[in-house]
Scaffold this motif. Sequence first.
Motif, PDB file in Angstrom:
ATOM      1  N   LEU A  80       0.899  -1.210   0.149  1.00 47.59           N
ATOM      2  CA  LEU A  80       0.077   0.055   0.118  1.00 47.59           C
ATOM      3  C   LEU A  80       0.714   1.413  -0.167  1.00 47.59           C
ATOM      4  N   CYS A  81       1.938   1.088   0.712  1.00 48.63           N
ATOM      5  CA  CYS A  81       2.878   2.376   0.778  1.00 48.63           C
ATOM      6  C   CYS A  81       3.527   2.695  -0.456  1.00 48.63           C
ATOM      7  N   ALA A  82       3.914   1.501  -1.285  1.00 51.53           N
ATOM      8  CA  ALA A  82       4.767   1.798  -2.306  1.00 51.53           C
ATOM      9  C   ALA A  82       4.469   2.890  -3.102  1.00 51.53           C
ATOM     10  N   HIS A  83       5.539   3.710  -3.160  1.00 53.68           N
ATOM     11  CA  HIS A  83       5.497   4.769  -4.417  1.00 53.68           C
ATOM     12  C   HIS A  83       4.342   5.982  -4.021  1.00 53.68           C
ATOM     13  N   THR A  84       4.009   6.396  -3.054  1.00 58.21           N
ATOM     14  CA  THR A  84       3.106   7.246  -2.485  1.00 58.21           C
ATOM     15  C   THR A  84       3.725   8.592  -2.273  1.00 58.21           C
ATOM     16  N   SER A  85       3.075   9.664  -2.850  1.00 55.22           N
ATOM     17  CA  SER A  85       3.793  10.959  -2.673  1.00 55.22           C
ATOM     18  C   SER A  85       2.641  11.785  -2.330  1.00 55.22           C
ATOM     19  N   PHE A  86       2.976  13.217  -2.241  1.00 54.48           N
ATOM     20  CA  PHE A  86       1.831  14.203  -1.845  1.00 54.48           C
ATOM     21  C   PHE A  86       1.009  14.161  -2.909  1.00 54.48           C
ATOM     22  N   SER A  87       1.172  14.180  -4.250  1.00 54.49           N
ATOM     23  CA  SER A  87       0.328  14.537  -5.367  1.00 54.49           C
ATOM     24  C   SER A  87      -0.703  13.243  -5.393  1.00 54.49           C
ATOM     25  N   GLU A 128      15.140 -21.535 -20.082  1.00 49.09           N
ATOM     26  CA  GLU A 128      16.554 -21.300 -19.403  1.00 49.09           C
ATOM     27  C   GLU A 128      16.737 -19.884 -18.941  1.00 49.09           C
ATOM     28  N   TYR A 129      16.166 -18.845 -19.410  1.00 47.37           N
ATOM     29  CA  TYR A 129      16.269 -17.506 -18.949  1.00 47.37           C
ATOM     30  C   TYR A 129      15.600 -17.034 -17.734  1.00 47.37           C
ATOM     31  N   GLY A 130      14.590 -17.642 -17.469  1.00 45.13           N
ATOM     32  CA  GLY A 130      13.840 -17.039 -16.461  1.00 45.13           C
ATOM     33  C   GLY A 130      14.424 -16.785 -15.274  1.00 45.13           C
ATOM     34  N   THR A 131      13.774 -15.895 -14.383  1.00 47.84           N
ATOM     35  CA  THR A 131      14.463 -15.537 -13.046  1.00 47.84           C
ATOM     36  C   THR A 131      13.413 -15.374 -12.197  1.00 47.84           C
ATOM     37  N   THR A 132      13.954 -15.662 -10.752  1.00 46.61           N
ATOM     38  CA  THR A 132      13.055 -14.926  -9.454  1.00 46.61           C
ATOM     39  C   THR A 132      13.131 -13.468  -9.567  1.00 46.61           C
ATOM     40  N   TYR A 133      12.531 -12.920  -8.884  1.00 42.92           N
ATOM     41  CA  TYR A 133      12.427 -11.479  -8.748  1.00 42.92           C
ATOM     42  C   TYR A 133      12.096 -10.855  -7.286  1.00 42.92           C
ATOM     43  N   SER A 134      12.508  -9.833  -6.908  1.00 43.80           N
ATOM     44  CA  SER A 134      12.341  -9.192  -5.762  1.00 43.80           C
ATOM     45  C   SER A 134      12.014  -7.731  -5.912  1.00 43.80           C
ATOM     46  N   ASP A 135      11.588  -7.218  -4.604  1.00 42.13           N
ATOM     47  CA  ASP A 135      11.482  -5.794  -4.383  1.00 42.13           C
ATOM     48  C   ASP A 135      10.357  -5.381  -5.445  1.00 42.13           C
ATOM     49  N   GLU A 136       9.172  -6.120  -5.851  1.00 42.89           N
ATOM     50  CA  GLU A 136       8.452  -5.548  -6.635  1.00 42.89           C
ATOM     51  C   GLU A 136       7.670  -4.290  -5.975  1.00 42.89           C
ATOM     52  N   GLN A 137       7.312  -3.347  -7.079  1.00 37.27           N
ATOM     53  CA  GLN A 137       6.521  -2.359  -6.621  1.00 37.27           C
ATOM     54  C   GLN A 137       5.478  -2.060  -7.899  1.00 37.27           C
ATOM     55  N   ALA A 138       4.366  -1.448  -7.348  1.00 38.76           N
ATOM     56  CA  ALA A 138       3.349  -1.455  -8.489  1.00 38.76           C
ATOM     57  C   ALA A 138       2.397  -0.169  -8.036  1.00 38.76           C
ATOM     58  N   ALA A 139       2.326   0.493  -8.785  1.00 37.11           N
ATOM     59  CA  ALA A 139       1.356   1.631  -8.579  1.00 37.11           C
ATOM     60  C   ALA A 139       0.574   2.217 -10.275  1.00 37.11           C
ATOM     61  N   PRO A 140      -0.289   2.787 -10.233  1.00 40.93           N
ATOM     62  CA  PRO A 140      -1.053   3.098 -11.459  1.00 40.93           C
ATOM     63  C   PRO A 140       0.041   3.934 -12.537  1.00 40.93           C
ATOM     64  N   GLY A 141       0.369   3.016 -13.748  1.00 36.90           N
ATOM     65  CA  GLY A 141       1.259   3.604 -14.532  1.00 36.90           C
ATOM     66  C   GLY A 141       2.606   3.208 -14.372  1.00 36.90           C
ATOM     67  N   TYR A 142       2.897   2.291 -13.187  1.00 36.73           N
ATOM     68  CA  TYR A 142       4.282   1.936 -12.987  1.00 36.73           C
ATOM     69  C   TYR A 142       4.513   0.665 -12.378  1.00 36.73           C
TER      70      TYR A 142
END
Lengths: 761, 761
Positions: A24-31, A128-142
């Motif tokens: 919920l807190c990911a990438h929130t800003s004043f605007s 062969e090239y697939g990878t795990t991932y971490s530190d996911e972030q999601a926001a509208p448009g990002y």
Amino acid sequence: MKRNIDRRRRLGTQFPLFLLIALLCAHTSFSQKYTKYVNPFIGSSNFGATNPGAILPEGMVSVTPFNVSKAPGNRINIDEGWCSAPYIYENKVLTGFTHVNLSGVGCPDLGSILLMPTTGELQVFHGEYGTTYSDEQAAPGYYAANLDKYNIKAEMTATVRSGLSRYTFPAGQSHILLNLGLGLTNEPGSYAKIVSDTEIEGFKMNGSFCYTSDQSVFPVYFVVRFSKPADKKGFFKKIPDMPGTRGEWYQHTGKYKVYKEYQKELAGDDLGVFFSYQTEKDEVIEVQVGVSYVSIENARANLNAEQQGFAFAQVKKEAETAWEQQLSRIEVEGGSNEDKTVFYTALYHSLIHPNIFQDVNGEYSAANQSYVGKNTSGTRYNVFSMWDTYRWYGQLMTLVYPERQLNIVRSLLDFYKESGHLPKWELASRNFDVMEGDPALPTIADTWLRGLNDFDKELAYEAMIRQATRPGAENPVRHDNDFYSKNGYVPFTKKFDNSVSQALEYYAADYSLAQLAKALGKQSDYEMLMKRVEGYKKYFDPEYGLLRPVKENGEFMENFDPLQGENFEPANGFHEGTSWNYSFYIPFDMEGLIKLHGGKKNFVSRLVRSFEDSLFDVTNEPDMGYPYYFNYIKGEEWRTQAYVRSLVKNDFNASPGGIPGNDDTGTLSTWVMWSMMGIFPTCPGEPTFTLTSPVFDKVTIHLDEKYFPKKELVIETSNNNEGNIYIDKVELGSKRLRGSFISQEELLKAGKLMFYLSDKK
Amino acid sequence: MKRNIDRRRRLGTQFPLFLLIALLCAHTSFSQKYTKYVNPFIGSSNFGATNPGAILPEGMVSVTPFNVSKAPGNRINIDEGWCSAPYIYENKVLTGFTHVNLSGVGCPDLGSILLMPTTGELQVFHGEYGTTYSDEQAAPGYYAANLDKYNIKAEMTATVRSGLSRYTFPAGQSHILLNLGLGLTNEPGSYAKIVSDTEIEGFKMNGSFCYTSDQSVFPVYFVVRFSKPADKKGFFKKIPDMPGTRGEWYQHTGKYKVYKEYQKELAGDDLGVFFSYQTEKDEVIEVQVGVSYVSIENARANLNAEQQGFAFAQVKKEAETAWEQQLSRIEVEGGSNEDKTVFYTALYHSLIHPNIFQDVNGEYSAANQSYVGKNTSGTRYNVFSMWDTYRWYGQLMTLVYPERQLNIVRSLLDFYKESGHLPKWELASRNFDVMEGDPALPTIADTWLRGLNDFDKELAYEAMIRQATRPGAENPVRHDNDFYSKNGYVPFTKKFDNSVSQALEYYAADYSLAQLAKALGKQSDYEMLMKRVEGYKKYFDPEYGLLRPVKENGEFMENFDPLQGENFEPANGFHEGTSWNYSFYIPFDMEGLIKLHGGKKNFVSRLVRSFEDSLFDVTNEPDMGYPYYFNYIKGEEWRTQAYVRSLVKNDFNASPGGIPGNDDTGTLSTWVMWSMMGIFPTCPGEPTFTLTSPVFDKVTIHLDEKYFPKKELVIETSNNNEGNIYIDKVELGSKRLRGSFISQEELLKAGKLMFYLSDKK
């Protein structure tokens, strides 16, 4: 609509609270006044089939992590089970980022045009090239994630018709793959041309959606542009198995071949392009992907118009602003943060489909063999999952985004002009014979009857009447129209047909059209249609108090089992459900139905049983209005308020599994929105709302004054607290409202609805 | 070159005389002075690998029956064995007509862009739609057959860059398929676009020729145009096997899917287009196919330039005229009809490759990544099978078609300009690492030394010296140049390497370049190269009187078996043959070789043994000069005359099996031509001929006065009859010629060679 065999199974693991907060807190800003309440991970588990990809409101393109390839850690994947989403929250291995995607849909399609950054030795096979991932972030448009295996940070944003990815590489040998062979769509085939050291163009075939309409296929064109010229580049392609001597001699048979020298253009079923670089530590390479359904030229024009240069931060900011603007149409006050997150994420999901289908120059792929249509006014949309959306989704758009809803109707009418019929399930100007009925009719009729009719009305009425009356043999939607229009029902003819489900949809469609006919003074059409609608009574078997399939001779089907169809097993007469799931879906004649049941008492007791005995399915649209049906019976309204609150609370939340099943292009999302706001449109073709107790203290809908008399509609709640889920009284404007129904016209004229809640049933 | 494992096996069945006569008489008319002696079926059996398709001299396009799909009756086919020809005379089932084809080549490639007319229900899989055929006819520029299953008469003709087919249909439902999935090439992938009711465009990938050079691939572009608009049309495509749930749900998995609605453009590995018609009895539909290796636009331009409207009879007539014109350069008198047929068919085969590669606007696919070259003068050719052709093919072109030979050299030099090296086996501006040595050098050097040098001489010399001296690591042709150039031989390093074969080719190449260096006064180059050539002596093992592989330390390889390599088994040191096949291939130092053998007697006795003990292979080019080597020893010339006559008579004839093995783009054909004319160029780089007894009474070669002093060269024979196969004496002009060798310069200056034959050895 639901298709996942076990999508009703809830996500086994609970999401830990700290994770939810982090999300919920990911990438929130004043605007970020509204977007901060959007959590794009909601619906990405539990068969919600939404995804956290970067997308604009009504965007043609989304840039979406693709983690449904077969791999250890990807329990749900395209090779082993039914998988209709490019991203599943629990999956572990990511194999790229796709640029055209469906959100909240139960059949696999699109999920193609995939970019993947890697490092080290060139690997081109996703296994062969697939990878795990971490530190996911999601926001509208990002969206952003770190790709563990490669130490690459991958970020993405989008414009309406293009994607933009920003990869931050480590030092060493790096690659960016454009993989056209991997995707959700079952339609193989693609073409790619290396235009220069910084550009690729081509197309990927998609379609055969839901497998049933195997003829409905379409190319998606693309232009891919890189911020840095490739050091090396080329193609890769899976060589089909070759028989006999050829297989013995050709080292690449059945394997991926890398084309390091040839760099012109290539076609095949499973191919891609690699661009390779020597990167420095933290070197950033950006990649744009412009898309069009018309041509490569238009894909390039779309990209050029929507992105000037490589400007990730700016594009991301513009995406956020676009979402803020759209989401601000509804302001809610009160409720918990999670309530707001559920609500705004639902609003977010409702603005993804239908999406813009036309290019910046107005051209679009038309629903006939002329291929290119051109819009001079309005916006051509695509992705119409109307069996789902006609019930209450369109009504939300009509109220909150009337221009959008008008463009939806105009798009349907243009489709009709191009093809001679209205679509059923539309994707990319192709009609797919998926689910039942004729859902374009209630979509258009309801919009019209709610006062939005700034479209070619003559054409619209002609299209609807034609579809309703055209003989089955030449009717691309109502194949079985002959028997139905003559006898008023669809007969049971073979094991596991969906005859009753089909008829119920026809009734709903014909009823809505009848209301329009009546309003237009077309009395004979009205009567003809209403006579059909009466046919539902033939299905009612008083022995069970349920609807039961009826044979061609008018007799009930033998060996009726009202529980057949549970757990996604097939059933005689019913689609994806039991007789219980469908037997109350007569919103157009609740009075008649109650009479058939032998009166209110029987009706209520059976309706209550459907909830108490788990015979109700919160994810199957025909029965999702049932909680509101108690409002038809004076004194029983409290049950509506109780069941709706309970469903909102128990089946929706702000976690990845927070949508109980396929979102069905925003249909479940808009159900929860209405239910949280306290009003709900029960019957398509009736421009009314019925009431339940709002979750929020105050809801302000900013109305479009071009279409409605007031600037805003305010729904306020007094005494709103944890235990007060029941309506004590309601005021419309300054007057006490009697009953639980109100017309849209009255509501908008008053501009304000005031609920007084209490803990008393 | 030969690759067929058992191509030395002669066709088991003899062709009945009446059939031969029928073939010979097919389609002859008064104007067919030379073409009447061309039987395009010759070489289409017995691994000749030629085909009876309709083609023009040097044509880019041939329209060729394709009967090598797997089917009952097609014993040799692409799915079960090594098959390098689109057509095998004994095969029974035809599955279409291909538009780009190789003639007389041992590896499969091209044989693609296939048209097939059918009737009745639409079938798109070649395994289903194949048909037997009857009433075959073939003449230069024309092929026809009846398709038994469909009662269709299929006829075809061609221009340089386009094909034209005429199908005569029965009444009913008819179809014309463009099948891009089926072909000889092992490179999958194609793209097709339905432009209109009468036109298709697209490309088909080809390449990976001989499997070794998997990076050398190229698209062939096409435009297909129909004389009648299609009633219905669409695509078909083989859907790859889909795993898991997708495979269970998708009805088309692993099968051919017919696209009846979608009609725009499609890409894939195995696809095609169908055009369907309702035809009347005997209705004729013509289909044009324009081809380019540059672009679709050029394919269309080629078609438009070379065919105005649909005019089958006219195009066919023009094709015949073009062939008459080319074949008329050599007039033969005397000999049997079969002799003339063998001779003119050989001449016909020698004019198929190298073929025109540039489009009507001069553009061609270049040998580098700029892709498009443009010719402003001359003609860019492709298909250079130079390991075969440098020995005596180029010499015939030099003498009879000097402009053609100059364009061959110019094409090689342009290839060098584009890529930095001269090619080895060239196809479509791609270099293929097939066979041994560096055959472009003797090709150019011999042409130059024979007086044809109207090309960029400075560039040519630079290219040759560079290739001969460039270090192996950066030398795309001489990978092993370092050891060779230092030590004068190629060492045996691993089982079944071709080290001796490789070295012999280097000697031949370097010897020819040395001769040129000497002629140009470049003494140090001459000495450097001649020192290398001396190295052949290291291979001579006096114990066997044969060449034997030598290790890096200079010692002979152990366990030498001079018969290893028979029957196409692999051998240590020798490619596709035994030590016996290679051990006399020292045409550049016959005197030295004889000395190594311990004198003429030993040499003759061993050379005779190679013929008498079946140690000679009439289809493997390095030993095909051996019959002429007796001319190096005074008193033994009669053996040359006897062996050559015997080979001409026993190994060549006018039947489909009448070429003893792969024609190698006209190499076997030109061998038999020289041998029938009585002169033969024994050593590349030596502008001479050696003599044998001519088959014909008189041969008149019309010379190009731009390059040669006389209008014609006449070879006459006196006393030529069945028993008189030995040369009694020879007159050059009016003078008695001593010895069996003559320089080309002297020969052309005299303009006449007169043989007096007798039955005396």
